[in-house]
Enzyme design. Structure first.
Site, mmCIF file in Angstrom:
data_model
loop_
_atom_site.group_PDB
_atom_site.id
_atom_site.type_symbol
_atom_site.label_atom_id
_atom_site.label_comp_id
_atom_site.label_asym_id
_atom_site.label_seq_id
_atom_site.Cartn_x
_atom_site.Cartn_y
_atom_site.Cartn_z
ATOM 1 N N SER A 12 -22.812 -22.291 -18.250
ATOM 2 C CA SER A 12 -23.004 -20.848 -18.101
ATOM 3 C C SER A 12 -24.150 -20.594 -17.134
ATOM 4 C CB SER A 12 -23.347 -20.203 -19.446
ATOM 5 O OG SER A 12 -23.864 -18.902 -19.200
ATOM 6 N N ASP A 39 -21.168 -14.988 -17.492
ATOM 7 C CA ASP A 39 -21.350 -14.082 -18.625
ATOM 8 C C ASP A 39 -21.656 -12.670 -18.151
ATOM 9 O OD1 ASP A 39 -21.054 -15.687 -21.017
ATOM 10 O OD2 ASP A 39 -22.783 -16.813 -20.294
ATOM 11 N N HIS A 70 -16.411 -14.220 -18.597
ATOM 12 C CA HIS A 70 -16.493 -13.804 -20.002
ATOM 13 C C HIS A 70 -17.048 -12.382 -20.037
ATOM 14 C CE1 HIS A 70 -18.641 -14.683 -24.137
ATOM 15 N NE2 HIS A 70 -17.703 -13.762 -24.239
ATOM 16 N N MET A 72 -18.357 -9.305 -21.756
ATOM 17 C CA MET A 72 -18.943 -8.763 -22.990
ATOM 18 C C MET A 72 -19.292 -7.312 -22.701
ATOM 19 S SD MET A 72 -21.214 -12.133 -23.851
ATOM 20 C CE MET A 72 -21.050 -12.739 -22.178
ATOM 21 N N MET A 141 -16.744 -17.643 -30.438
ATOM 22 C CA MET A 141 -18.200 -17.551 -30.234
ATOM 23 C C MET A 141 -18.927 -18.255 -31.384
ATOM 24 S SD MET A 141 -18.744 -15.998 -27.376
ATOM 25 C CE MET A 141 -20.539 -16.006 -27.534
ATOM 26 N N ASP A 177 -18.489 -21.212 -27.318
ATOM 27 C CA ASP A 177 -19.594 -20.710 -26.497
ATOM 28 C C ASP A 177 -20.766 -20.335 -27.398
ATOM 29 O OD1 ASP A 177 -21.208 -19.404 -24.648
ATOM 30 O OD2 ASP A 177 -19.714 -17.899 -24.090
HETATM 31 C C1 DX5 Z 1 -23.879 -15.804 -25.001
HETATM 32 C C2 DX5 Z 1 -23.124 -16.256 -23.765
HETATM 33 C C3 DX5 Z 1 -23.184 -17.717 -23.558
HETATM 34 C C4 DX5 Z 1 -24.555 -18.287 -23.362
HETATM 35 C C5 DX5 Z 1 -24.561 -19.678 -23.887
HETATM 36 O O1 DX5 Z 1 -23.759 -14.450 -25.132
HETATM 37 O O2 DX5 Z 1 -21.752 -15.871 -23.864
HETATM 38 O O3 DX5 Z 1 -22.275 -18.152 -22.537
HETATM 39 O O4 DX5 Z 1 -24.980 -18.270 -22.034
HETATM 40 O O5 DX5 Z 1 -25.863 -20.164 -23.811
HETATM 41 P P1 DX5 Z 1 -26.379 -21.402 -24.664
HETATM 42 O O6 DX5 Z 1 -25.498 -22.570 -24.302
HETATM 43 O O7 DX5 Z 1 -27.766 -21.533 -24.203
HETATM 44 O O8 DX5 Z 1 -26.234 -21.046 -26.115
HETATM 45 ZN ZN ZN Z 2 -20.172 -16.784 -22.456
#
Ligand code: DX5
Ligand code: ZN
Length: 230
Positions: A12, A39, A70, A72, A141, A177
């Protein structure tokens, strides 16, 4: 892209240097990343703000592998076309982001891009039962979305197993993720996941000037995943 369940590591870029995305993307790909995970956060569906379509379009110029976007954001539908035009290969939307996830997934498919559906930690696996014929990927998630560097929520493992059973023979990837690292990836692989997003666990200790650290971090996750598969 032909479908297979080989292990895929998707760093990511939320954990990259925000002033140097081009070199960061090239570094993770040179060091073994299979996909690049982007993200997109809106400060409304999740309490953080990141990348609009022009930023994603600029990333695309540097991505040689597969750009996994992704979303959000809520609402999602007004922005699908723009992220498709920005060059996403996969567009993933959250089931919790609006009342019409089925319509959202139809709209993603209509752009010709692959479609993913994402479930927050509090959303049951069963909620995707009637969406399976519309999706190329289910994203489970394993943290509440919004930030990198959060602690892995172990109930994601059981949810992956449930999703895997529901998928049967369909060509649908299972992505996880949040908090994925060499210590958490094994049980997820055993439960049936094949694609792993990792931010902190890939970028920690490295930089564009020390890209070999990214390589070692990616290899450590991949080796733990492949060992769990046996
Ligand atoms: C969280 C994101 C992830 C995040 C993961 O909202 O969707 O993709 O960047 O980060 P780590 O691997 O550090 O948990
Ligand atoms: Zn993500």
């Amino acid at each position: 892209m032909t479908f297979d369940r080989s292990i895929k590591i998707a760093p990511s870029i939320l954990s990259a240097d925000f002033a140097d995305f081009g070199r960061e993307i090239r570094a993770i790909e040179d060091q073994g990343a299979d996909w690049v995970h982007v993200d997109v956060m809106d400060g409304h569906f999740v309490p953080n703000l990141t990348f609009g379509p022009p930023a994603v379009k600029a990333f695309r110029r540097h991505v040689k592998t597969f750009m996994d976007v992704h979303l959000m954001i809520a609402p999602v539908d007004p922005y699908i076309e723009a992220y498709a035009e920005a060059g996403a290969d996969m567009i993933t939307a959250h089931i919790e982001a609006g009342p019409h996830i089925h319509r959202t997934l139809q709209a993603i498919k209509a752009t010709g891009k692959m479609a993913g559906v994402s479930l927050n930690p509090g959303t049951p696996a069963e909620s995707i039962e009637h969406l399976l014929d519309l999706v190329d990927m289910v994203l489970v998630m394993s943290v509440n979305p919004g930030f990198g560097g959060q602690k892995f929520i172990p109930s994601a493992v059981d949810k992956v197993a449930k999703v895997r059973a529901m998928i049967g023979d369909r060509p649908i990837h299972i992505q996880v993720d949040g908090g994925v690292d060499p210590t958490t990836v094994g049980p997820l692989v055993k439960a049936g996941a094949d694609c792993f997003v990792a931010g902190s666990a890939v970028f920690k200790g490295g930089s564009v000037d020390r890209p070999e650290v990214y390589g070692a971090n990616i290899r450590a996750i991949r080796e733990a995943a492949e060992a769990a598969r046996g």
